[in-house]
Design an enzyme around this catalytic site. Sequence first.
Site, mmCIF file in Angstrom:
data_model
loop_
_atom_site.group_PDB
_atom_site.id
_atom_site.type_symbol
_atom_site.label_atom_id
_atom_site.label_comp_id
_atom_site.label_asym_id
_atom_site.label_seq_id
_atom_site.Cartn_x
_atom_site.Cartn_y
_atom_site.Cartn_z
ATOM 1 N NE ARG A 161 -4.090 -1.892 0.284
ATOM 2 C CZ ARG A 161 -4.127 -3.161 -0.145
ATOM 3 N NH1 ARG A 161 -3.109 -3.699 -0.791
ATOM 4 N NH2 ARG A 161 -5.208 -3.896 0.068
ATOM 5 C CB SER A 235 -8.785 -1.838 4.198
ATOM 6 O OG SER A 235 -9.060 -3.138 3.769
ATOM 7 C CD GLU A 331 -5.924 1.065 2.127
ATOM 8 O OE1 GLU A 331 -6.710 1.913 1.668
ATOM 9 O OE2 GLU A 331 -5.987 -0.146 1.866
HETATM 10 P P1 FAD Z 1 -9.185 8.470 -5.163
HETATM 11 O O1 FAD Z 1 -9.898 8.070 -3.940
HETATM 12 O O2 FAD Z 1 -9.916 9.364 -6.119
HETATM 13 O O3 FAD Z 1 -7.768 8.997 -4.870
HETATM 14 C C1 FAD Z 1 -6.921 8.337 -3.960
HETATM 15 C C2 FAD Z 1 -5.609 9.133 -3.844
HETATM 16 O O4 FAD Z 1 -4.918 9.129 -5.090
HETATM 17 C C3 FAD Z 1 -5.826 10.619 -3.524
HETATM 18 O O5 FAD Z 1 -4.744 11.044 -2.747
HETATM 19 C C4 FAD Z 1 -5.793 11.299 -4.900
HETATM 20 O O6 FAD Z 1 -5.369 12.642 -4.836
HETATM 21 C C5 FAD Z 1 -4.762 10.448 -5.625
HETATM 22 N N1 FAD Z 1 -5.016 10.314 -7.076
HETATM 23 C C6 FAD Z 1 -6.094 9.739 -7.659
HETATM 24 N N2 FAD Z 1 -5.934 9.727 -8.998
HETATM 25 C C7 FAD Z 1 -4.743 10.318 -9.246
HETATM 26 C C8 FAD Z 1 -4.023 10.615 -10.452
HETATM 27 N N3 FAD Z 1 -4.490 10.286 -11.662
HETATM 28 N N4 FAD Z 1 -2.823 11.244 -10.350
HETATM 29 C C9 FAD Z 1 -2.327 11.583 -9.143
HETATM 30 N N5 FAD Z 1 -2.963 11.335 -7.967
HETATM 31 C C10 FAD Z 1 -4.155 10.701 -8.031
HETATM 32 N N6 FAD Z 1 -7.817 -0.933 -2.375
HETATM 33 C C11 FAD Z 1 -6.974 -1.987 -2.520
HETATM 34 O O7 FAD Z 1 -5.754 -1.803 -2.701
HETATM 35 N N7 FAD Z 1 -7.426 -3.268 -2.481
HETATM 36 C C12 FAD Z 1 -8.723 -3.559 -2.304
HETATM 37 O O8 FAD Z 1 -9.096 -4.731 -2.281
HETATM 38 C C13 FAD Z 1 -9.641 -2.482 -2.136
HETATM 39 N N8 FAD Z 1 -10.956 -2.712 -1.908
HETATM 40 C C14 FAD Z 1 -11.810 -1.671 -1.763
HETATM 41 C C15 FAD Z 1 -13.173 -1.957 -1.546
HETATM 42 C C16 FAD Z 1 -14.096 -0.929 -1.407
HETATM 43 C C17 FAD Z 1 -15.555 -1.263 -1.209
HETATM 44 C C18 FAD Z 1 -13.659 0.424 -1.504
HETATM 45 C C19 FAD Z 1 -14.642 1.551 -1.406
HETATM 46 C C20 FAD Z 1 -12.296 0.717 -1.686
HETATM 47 C C21 FAD Z 1 -11.368 -0.332 -1.811
HETATM 48 N N9 FAD Z 1 -9.988 -0.094 -1.996
HETATM 49 C C22 FAD Z 1 -9.128 -1.152 -2.189
HETATM 50 C C23 FAD Z 1 -9.471 1.278 -2.020
HETATM 51 C C24 FAD Z 1 -9.601 1.972 -3.397
HETATM 52 O O9 FAD Z 1 -10.473 1.241 -4.237
HETATM 53 C C25 FAD Z 1 -8.247 2.096 -4.094
HETATM 54 O O10 FAD Z 1 -7.344 2.798 -3.293
HETATM 55 C C26 FAD Z 1 -8.364 2.792 -5.454
HETATM 56 O O11 FAD Z 1 -7.157 2.700 -6.155
HETATM 57 C C27 FAD Z 1 -8.742 4.270 -5.320
HETATM 58 O O12 FAD Z 1 -9.009 4.764 -6.609
HETATM 59 P P2 FAD Z 1 -9.747 6.143 -6.813
HETATM 60 O O13 FAD Z 1 -9.674 6.473 -8.266
HETATM 61 O O14 FAD Z 1 -11.111 6.094 -6.222
HETATM 62 O O15 FAD Z 1 -8.820 7.118 -5.988
HETATM 63 N N1 EPU Z 2 -10.243 -10.844 9.930
HETATM 64 C C1 EPU Z 2 -10.960 -10.970 11.107
HETATM 65 N N2 EPU Z 2 -12.083 -10.207 11.257
HETATM 66 C C2 EPU Z 2 -12.514 -9.353 10.283
HETATM 67 C C3 EPU Z 2 -11.774 -9.228 9.096
HETATM 68 C C4 EPU Z 2 -10.631 -9.992 8.946
HETATM 69 O O1 EPU Z 2 -10.618 -11.716 11.989
HETATM 70 O O2 EPU Z 2 -13.555 -8.708 10.509
HETATM 71 C C5 EPU Z 2 -9.015 -11.659 9.769
HETATM 72 C C6 EPU Z 2 -9.254 -13.099 9.438
HETATM 73 O O3 EPU Z 2 -8.306 -13.838 10.173
HETATM 74 C C7 EPU Z 2 -8.897 -13.228 7.989
HETATM 75 C C8 EPU Z 2 -7.818 -12.160 7.834
HETATM 76 O O4 EPU Z 2 -8.204 -11.127 8.747
HETATM 77 O O5 EPU Z 2 -8.416 -14.475 7.677
HETATM 78 C C9 EPU Z 2 -7.732 -11.575 6.440
HETATM 79 O O6 EPU Z 2 -9.008 -11.072 6.053
HETATM 80 P P1 EPU Z 2 -9.364 -10.745 4.535
HETATM 81 O O7 EPU Z 2 -8.958 -11.885 3.647
HETATM 82 O O8 EPU Z 2 -10.769 -10.280 4.478
HETATM 83 O O9 EPU Z 2 -8.407 -9.568 4.163
HETATM 84 P P2 EPU Z 2 -7.945 -8.279 4.963
HETATM 85 O O10 EPU Z 2 -6.562 -8.498 5.433
HETATM 86 O O11 EPU Z 2 -8.964 -7.906 5.968
HETATM 87 C C10 EPU Z 2 -6.875 -7.255 2.832
HETATM 88 C C11 EPU Z 2 -6.858 -5.941 2.134
HETATM 89 C C12 EPU Z 2 -8.095 -5.783 1.292
HETATM 90 C C13 EPU Z 2 -8.137 -6.902 0.263
HETATM 91 C C14 EPU Z 2 -8.137 -8.242 1.006
HETATM 92 C C15 EPU Z 2 -8.075 -9.419 0.070
HETATM 93 C C16 EPU Z 2 -5.558 -4.407 3.461
HETATM 94 C C17 EPU Z 2 -5.561 -3.220 4.342
HETATM 95 N N3 EPU Z 2 -6.749 -4.855 3.082
HETATM 96 O O12 EPU Z 2 -7.957 -7.224 3.759
HETATM 97 O O13 EPU Z 2 -8.018 -4.533 0.616
HETATM 98 O O14 EPU Z 2 -9.274 -6.807 -0.559
HETATM 99 O O15 EPU Z 2 -6.992 -8.307 1.873
HETATM 100 O O16 EPU Z 2 -6.784 -9.553 -0.431
HETATM 101 O O17 EPU Z 2 -4.493 -4.907 3.104
HETATM 102 C C18 EPU Z 2 -8.557 -2.224 0.761
HETATM 103 O O18 EPU Z 2 -7.336 -2.001 0.690
HETATM 104 O O19 EPU Z 2 -9.400 -1.299 0.800
HETATM 105 C C19 EPU Z 2 -9.029 -3.603 0.781
HETATM 106 C C20 EPU Z 2 -10.314 -3.930 0.909
#
Ligand code: FAD
Ligand code: EPU
Length: 335
Positions: A161, A235, A331
């Site tokens: 991240r 997250s 994050e």
């Molecule tokens: P924004 O929220 O619009 O911007 C994020 C940051 O990047 C800000 O600081 C902004 O200024 C900057 N930025 C955006 N675009 C640009 C650009 N073109 N040039 C320069 N700076 C820029 N993230 C994960 O890594 N893994 C996941 O599994 C994951 N799951 C998610 C699930 C949900 C339900 C939600 C709501 C979010 C999740 N995220 C996850 C977080 C998010 O989806 C990512 O961080 C995504 O890349 C953000 O994209 P955005 O375009 O919405 O960025």
């Molecule tokens: N867990 C719990 N309770 C919860 C959630 C998670 O106990 O409520 C524990 C469990 O042990 C589980 C472990 O956490 O086995 C991992 O959980 P999960 O697979 O759901 O993933 P995560 O670590 O909670 C991360 C990323 C997610 C990404 C998933 C899948 C971060 C901060 N988050 O979540 O990214 O989708 O793995 O790879 O690294 C995001 O960045 O916004 C995001 C959703």
Amino acid sequence: MQNNISLKPYNTFGIDVNANRFSTFSSIDELKSVLSERKENESLLILGGGSNVLLTKPFEGLVLKNEIKGFEIIEENDNEVVIEAGAGEIWHQFVLRCIEHGFAGLENMSLIPGSVGASPMQNIGAYGVEIKDVFDHLHAFEISTGEMKRFDKNDCAFGYRESVFKNIYKNQFVICRVAFRLKKNANLNTSYGAIENELQKMGITSPTIRDVSNAVIAIRKSKLPDPAVLGNAGSFFKNPLVDESLVEKIKATYPDIPNYPAESGKRKLAAGWLIETAGWKGKTIETRGVHKLQALVLVNYGGSTGKQVLDLSSEIIKDVQEKFGVTLEREVNIL
Ligand code: FAD
Ligand code: EPU
């Protein structure tokens, strides 16, 4: 250029604050043109899908929403392609388009909200794969010089991240195009336990790229709230990297604490587990709370201010610190 508009439709937390000025741009020329209207010392926010920001106050400045589109194969051989995509493309649509072409590498990152341009910012990742595994290069506009710069993988210092764009180059570049090196012969990564289980449930023994994508989509839908229904930014905290000695200490009370090998000899703990074990999962405080299915996700049930969500996150950080001696790091980008 619009004046004094609500950013509620532009952030997935659904926080209702105003921006002084707002514009979209769909080409580098348009970006240059709107930047020429920027006032001296005016704050600037580049926005994609707004799915990784928490707006804690009105934005006293200029918000520019990236809408640069494009999908181009710029290199190809028998085994690989390099695809360059516009930063304003919607990430999941881009992933699906690559899958339709039979290009492998992005399927584990299906359904992550947001734009292509934000994907390198925090080296997005899910289910065992991160952007850095498929990233080739990007082109970014340097705000101070007005020049385009190319960044190859080694220039980006990707970590969990993390990237240079979140650190030393914060707010200095606008990412305009991102290129990914994808495989024509799928070498699928289904090692993440949840994917294996989901494929089994689906009765699939020899998965295709699309099967893996569908499995990931099903897992995500089963526990992550849809921002169109419930405000959130995924997250809220990172999974903390800690010393082995701290894991051993916590194990004395919690022998089953999940922990995994991580960068530089550290161990990665599951922040979701820490928050759940501290008793926060599903907790609701008026308009906001901790999601009932995934404790890492803070939610806005409607009407919360960003400050209230931030305060909730501070309470969680304090409690986890007191109970486990672990400091959680946010994050989500706090604005
Ligand atoms: P924004 O929220 O619009 O911007 C994020 C940051 O990047 C800000 O600081 C902004 O200024 C900057 N930025 C955006 N675009 C640009 C650009 N073109 N040039 C320069 N700076 C820029 N993230 C994960 O890594 N893994 C996941 O599994 C994951 N799951 C998610 C699930 C949900 C339900 C939600 C709501 C979010 C999740 N995220 C996850 C977080 C998010 O989806 C990512 O961080 C995504 O890349 C953000 O994209 P955005 O375009 O919405 O960025
Ligand atoms: N867990 C719990 N309770 C919860 C959630 C998670 O106990 O409520 C524990 C469990 O042990 C589980 C472990 O956490 O086995 C991992 O959980 P999960 O697979 O759901 O993933 P995560 O670590 O909670 C991360 C990323 C997610 C990404 C998933 C899948 C971060 C901060 N988050 O979540 O990214 O989708 O793995 O790879 O690294 C995001 O960045 O916004 C995001 C959703």
